[in-house]
Each structure stands twice: as C-alpha cells, then as structure tokens.
Design an enzyme around this catalytic site. Structure first.
Site, short mmCIF file in Angstrom:
data_model
loop_
_atom_site.label_atom_id
_atom_site.label_comp_id
_atom_site.label_asym_id
_atom_site.label_seq_id
_atom_site.Cartn_x
_atom_site.Cartn_y
_atom_site.Cartn_z
N LYS A 130 0.85 -1.19 0.00
CA LYS A 130 0.00 0.00 0.00
C LYS A 130 0.89 1.24 0.00
O LYS A 130 2.06 1.19 0.41
CB LYS A 130 -0.90 0.02 1.24
CG LYS A 130 -2.19 0.81 1.03
CD LYS A 130 -3.21 0.07 0.19
CE LYS A 130 -4.50 0.85 0.08
NZ LYS A 130 -5.53 0.11 -0.66
N GLY A 137 -5.26 2.74 -7.56
CA GLY A 137 -5.86 3.91 -6.93
C GLY A 137 -6.48 3.55 -5.59
O GLY A 137 -6.65 2.39 -5.23
N ASP A 138 -6.82 4.57 -4.84
CA ASP A 138 -7.53 4.44 -3.57
C ASP A 138 -8.19 5.79 -3.33
O ASP A 138 -8.41 6.56 -4.28
CB ASP A 138 -6.54 4.07 -2.44
CG ASP A 138 -7.24 3.59 -1.17
OD1 ASP A 138 -7.61 2.41 -1.12
OD2 ASP A 138 -7.43 4.40 -0.24
#
Length: 448
Positions: free
Chosen positions: A129, A168-169
C-alpha cells in the site's frame, strides 16, 4: 491460556511496542492474530519457523519527500509512502491513497490488510500500500499533475510489473493514475502494466471502476442466500459516494433493493423514494460537487450535516463504504435497533472492533472488508493479466470473472471458519483462509 495463545499475545505486545502511535495498524494486526489461535494450535511450525514474526513486519518501507509547485509559484512539500508488506505469493499489489490523514501507520494498516485480501482472491498478488498526505481536493489539474509527477519521480525506482503494481484508492482516481503512469512511462521509457486503474485508452480494464462495489454485492449476496435472505425488497443504507459506494448502489438496485441513503465527508442524504443514482453520478463523477447539492434536484430528499447519524436510518442491509472506523459501537446498536440483518464492509476496516462484536452478538450477518471489498484488487489483477497478454476482455467477461472470484472467496472463507470451529464467522474465516496460503508459501521459502 495455552502456550500458543501466550505467544500470540506476546507478539501483539511487541507489535505495539515497535510501532508506537499507530492504532489502525495495531487494530488490524490484533484482529487477525485473534483469529489464528486455532490455526497455530494445529500448525505450531508457523511459530517455530518464524512465519508469525515475519508476517507482522513489512518487507520494506519507503518514505520520501514530495516537493511540488502550486499555481502561484509556491513550493509545498508532502510526504510519500510505499509499504511493501509481503510478496510471498506474488508482486506487491495495493492502492495509493492521497488524503491529509495519511501517515505511516495508516499505510501499514492498509498494507497488512492487503496481504490477506489479495490472498483470498486466489490470484498471485502480494500485499502492499502507499500514498501521501497530499489533498487533491480544491487543487487544479495542473497542481495535481505536478504533485503526481514529483511523487512518481521517487516511487518509480521501487515498482515494476513483476515487483510492485500500485493502483488507486481514496483521492487517486483516473486523473491521478494517468499522471502517475505518464511520468513512469517517461522515466523508464517502457510501456508496462505497472499501474492498474488506468484509462481504457492506455491499458485499463473494463469493469474496473465498478469492481469493488459490484464485488461487495456479489459477496453479500452469497452470504444472504446462505442465510435464506436476499437483496430483493431490502432497504439499504450506504455510506460514502465514491466509486465503491456508487457501484454498490447500482448493483444492489439491480438485485432488487432500494438504496435510501448515501453520504460524503460533509454529511448524508436520505431519499425515501430511493436514491437517484444517475443524479449522484452526475454530481460526484462529472461535476465533482458535494452530496448536499442532491436536494436541489430532489426536494423531497433530506440532507443532514455530519455523517454519524446515517446509521440511525432504519434499514435491512448496511454497506459502509467510506473510510476506516466510521461505524462504531453506538452506530452498530442503532443499526440493530433499526432492524438491520446484514452488514457488509465496502471500505477498509470501516467497523470498529466494538461494532463487530455487537453485530455478531446480535446475530447480524457480517461480511469483513478483506473479503467483501476484494473485488477491486481482483479486477486490478485481471487488468495485469490483460496487460501481460496485450489483450482486452469485454465488460461481461471481466464481470463474470469477478463474480466467480467473489463466490469462490465467500465459499473459502465460510469453509475455513467451519473447519476451525467458528462456523458462520466470516471475519475469522477470511483471516484464516487468507493467512494459510501466504504462510505456507513463506514456509516453503525458508526464513525470508
């Protein structure tokens, strides 16, 4: 208390000591370790061979400064992060989050969760992440482009299609992915599938935008059907109004439900006639406006400032799709009082431990995030496959793969819970099923 339980408790204490002031990471690790007591009882080699100690320690943490220039010529400096947590079953895979709340502890929590989520998909992807405390809200396209180019100028050294594939996030949509990929391509002079969530014109996958929300509903549908329930005729409350929430709303409606509430960071809206999804899409995806503007076109709807009370709306199914720890014990008790019979997590860890305990004690069906919201990363992995083949699948083909993955994921989590004496506990089952594949791979490698 037996020796293995004592070991796991001691391991948790060491995690807290070595990672101070990172409550989200502590919460994620504690939730997983508490599920693994019967597993390490049956397989003590996970302790003796060092798997458990390695599991809670990232393989690599990259932290860097990100200088960029705004429209007025002022220089800003943000922090960038990439936590490459575990590559036992494949290259690191996980999103980038651009939000003021981002710090190392948030990224570690998300990366740790990603290990098990990615394992549960059955696809060969490890857990990672990344992100930054940069806030794209209110920034011009030029400012966002400058930031993304500066961010990638450092990050590109550590990623690649067989090493680490970000996506993406929160705060990182198609615009940001385009700028990031463009800079990677410029720096490396190669066109590879190093980022997912790309535009369709340059290697993106059909159904990727819809995947997390659709996958959430596919998983929830399996859980509901096993319990003799379903979406048909149900009243649904969804928090959030980003991609996950929007496409969970779309799929829930396709399954015959009526979605009556959605939210954003400013507040929530209630529409007893059912959410007008086309209007929400226009506001959020096209115009980038607030959810409060919904009532201008739908005067019978109600807008309320603040998000907390959204869970007081009587409903049958709740889908928290906004952010971590948004649904606490009081909210869980409000849902129970309002007749809610199922909660499925669309965001990453949106329910606090107190909320999960209250929901499970009341017999509410509960689908944990690492299982229920795995549709996004599963479809990202499908995008990686298409990039490798230099090929595109149709929307229907990708959606069919997604539905199969989420159905298999549900069955595996349910089976693991039953196998280890916790039948019906999908949170424990997801932790166990995700852990076993990673742990066995780590054992096979020796101490790594």
């Amino acid at each position: 208390m037996n020796i293995r339980s004592e070991y796991l408790n001691g391991l948790m204490e060491r995690v807290i000591q070595r990672n101070p002031a990172e409550p989200e990471f502590h919460q994620a690790v504690g939730e997983v370790l508490s599920s693994l007591v019967p597993v390490v009882e049956a397989r003590p080699e996970y302790i003796t061979e060092g798997v458990m100690d390695c599991l809670v320690e990232p393989e690599r943490i990259i932290k860097f400064r990100v200088p960029w220039e705004d429209e007025k010529g002022q220089i800003h400096v943000n922090r960038g992060f990439r936590v490459q947590f575990n590559s036992a079953i494949g290259p690191y895979k996980g999103g980038l989050r651009f939000h003021p709340s981002v710090y190392e502890g948030i990224i570690k929590f998300l990366g740790f969760e990603q290990i098990f989520k990615n394992s549960l998909t059955g696809l060969p992807i490890g857990g990672g992440k990344g992100g930054s405390d940069f806030d794209p809200k209110g920034r011009t396209d030029l400012e966002v482009m400058r930031f993304c180019q500066s961010f990638m100028t450092e990050l590109f050294k550590y990623i690649g299609p067989d090493t680490d594939v970000p996506a993406g996030d929160i705060g990182v949509g198609s615009r940001e992915i385009g700028y990031l990929f463009g800079q990677y391509k410029r720096l490396r002079n190669e066109f590879t599938g190093v980022l997912t969530g790309k535009g369709l014109s340059y290697g993106g996958s059909l159904a990727r935008t819809e995947a997390t929300g659709y996958g959430l509903c596919y998983f929830a549908d399996c859980m509901l059907r096993d319990a003799g329930r379903g979406f048909e005729g149900a009243r649904v409350v969804i928090s959030g109004s980003g991609n996950v929430a929007i496409y969970a709303c779309e799929k829930a409606a396709q399954f015959g439900a009526k979605v009556v509430a959605m939210s954003d960071s400013g507040g929530y809206l209630y529409d007893g006639d059912g959410i007008d999804l086309a209007l929400v899409k226009q506001l959020k995806e096209v115009q980038r406006r607030r959810i409060s503007d919904y009532v201008e076109s739908r005067p019978r709807a109600e807008y309320h400032a603040g998000c907390r009370d959204i869970w007081s709306i009587p409903c049958d199914i709740a889908l928290p799709c906004a952010t971590q720890n948004e649904l606490d014990g009081n909210a869980a008790r409000a849902l129970i009082a309002g007749g809610c019979f199922a909660v499925a997590e669309g965001a990453n860890m949106p329910c606090t431990p107190e909320a999960v305990e209250a929901l499970q004690a009341a017999g509410v069906l509960f689908a944990p995030a690492k299982a229920a919201n795995a549709g996004g990363v599963a479809t990202s992995a499908l995008e990686m496959s298409q990039n490798s083949m230099r090929f595109y699948w149709s929307f229907e083909e990708v959606d069919e793969h997604l539905k199969r993955i989420m159905t298999d994921l549900y069955r595996n989590a349910s089976r693991a819970a039953e196998q280890y004496g916790m039948a019906g506990n999908l949170a424990a089952g997801a932790n166990i099923a995700g852990f076993l594949k990673v742990a066995d791979s780590m054992l096979a490698y020796g101490v790594v």
